[in-house]
Design a protein around this motif. Structure first.
Motif, PDB file in Angstrom:
ATOM      1  N   ASP A  39      90.916  51.558-110.669  1.00 37.09           N
ATOM      2  CA  ASP A  39      91.943  50.361-110.868  1.00 37.09           C
ATOM      3  C   ASP A  39      91.749  50.053-112.299  1.00 37.09           C
ATOM      4  OD1 ASP A  39      89.393  49.976-112.428  1.00 37.09           O
ATOM      5  OD2 ASP A  39      88.190  49.572-111.246  1.00 37.09           O
ATOM      6  N   PRO A  40      92.248  49.223-112.418  1.00 37.32           N
ATOM      7  CA  PRO A  40      92.891  48.943-113.801  1.00 37.32           C
ATOM      8  C   PRO A  40      92.093  48.695-115.212  1.00 37.32           C
ATOM      9  CG  PRO A  40      93.734  46.831-112.494  1.00 37.32           C
ATOM     10  CD  PRO A  40      92.371  47.871-111.581  1.00 37.32           C
ATOM     11  N   LYS A  83      95.700  52.122-108.818  1.00 38.30           N
ATOM     12  CA  LYS A  83      96.967  53.006-108.724  1.00 38.30           C
ATOM     13  C   LYS A  83      96.203  53.582-107.726  1.00 38.30           C
ATOM     14  CE  LYS A  83      98.563  57.260-111.249  1.00 38.30           C
ATOM     15  NZ  LYS A  83      98.459  58.214-112.911  1.00 38.30           N
ATOM     16  N   GLU A  96      87.846  53.238-120.340  1.00 39.80           N
ATOM     17  CA  GLU A  96      89.232  53.140-121.228  1.00 39.80           C
ATOM     18  C   GLU A  96      89.231  53.943-122.859  1.00 39.80           C
ATOM     19  OE1 GLU A  96      91.913  50.113-119.649  1.00 39.80           O
ATOM     20  OE2 GLU A  96      89.970  49.316-120.382  1.00 39.80           O
ATOM     21  N   GLY A 153      96.732  45.593-107.622  1.00 44.91           N
ATOM     22  CA  GLY A 153      97.013  46.224-109.628  1.00 44.91           C
ATOM     23  C   GLY A 153      96.559  47.248-109.642  1.00 44.91           C
TER      24      GLY A 153
END
Length: 144
Positions: free
Chosen positions: A115-116, A96, A67, A94
Motif C-alpha cells: 500500500d502507499p 504497488k 516508511e 494506488g
C-alpha cells in the motif's frame, strides 16, 4: 486467555490510509479518535468481520510506520472471494503490485500488494482443500 488478536497499523497519513483501505479493500470505518490538528490517535476499520486498528505516527512516543524503517517486516493476509478483482481494485487505488495473482501450492490463488503507506497485503482466494501432509509434500518438492 486470549480472546482476539487485532492487527494494529501505524501509518504516516492515517486519514489518507483509511480512504485508501476503503477504496482498495472495501473496509468500513467503525470510528476514529482524532486530535484537533487532525492527527489520528486511533481508528478501527472493519474488513469483512475482522477489525484492523490504525493510527498516525507518534514519533515522540516511538510509534512509527514502515516508511520510517524503509519497509515492513510483516504482512496482513486478507481472504477474499475474488483475488484478481481485489488485486485490481488495490492497484487502481494506488497500491504497488508486488506479486501477480497466481495459484499456490497451499490451495489459494494469491497476490501481494504494497500500500502507499508501506504495509504489505497478501490477498488470497481459496481454490482447493490441501491437507497439511500434501502441503508439506508440495513445499518440499519446490526445493528439490
Amino acid at each position: 486467555m486470549i480472546k482476539q488478536a487485532f492487527p494494529y497499523l501505524r501509518v504516516r497519513g492515517a486519514a489518507e490510509a483509511i480512504e485508501f483501505y476503503q477504496r482498495a479493500f472495501g473496509a468500513t470505518e467503525k470510528f476514529r479518535l482524532a486530535e484537533p490538528s487532525g492527527r489520528i490517535g486511533h481508528a478501527e476499520l472493519e474488513f469483512g468481520s475482522q477489525i484492523v486498528m490504525l493510527s498516525d505516527e507518534y514519533p515522540e512516543y516511538g510509534v512509527q510506520g514502515p516508511e520510517a524503517f524503509g519497509g515492513t517486516g510483516s504482512s496482513v493476509h486478507l481472504h477474499v472471494d475474488d483475488v484478481d478483482a481485489v488485486t485490481k481494485a488495490a492497484v487502481d487505488a494506488g497500491a504497488k503490485l508486488v506479486m501477480e495473482p497466481k495459484d499456490q501450492f497451499y490451495g489459494e490463488r494469491s497476490s501481494k500488494v504494497l500500500d502507499p503507506f508501506g504495509h504489505e497485503w497478501l490477498l488470497g482466494s481459496h481454490i482447493e482443500d490441501v491437507s497439511p501432509e500434501e502441503m508439506q509434500r508440495r513445499f518440499t518438492e519446490m526445493f528439490q
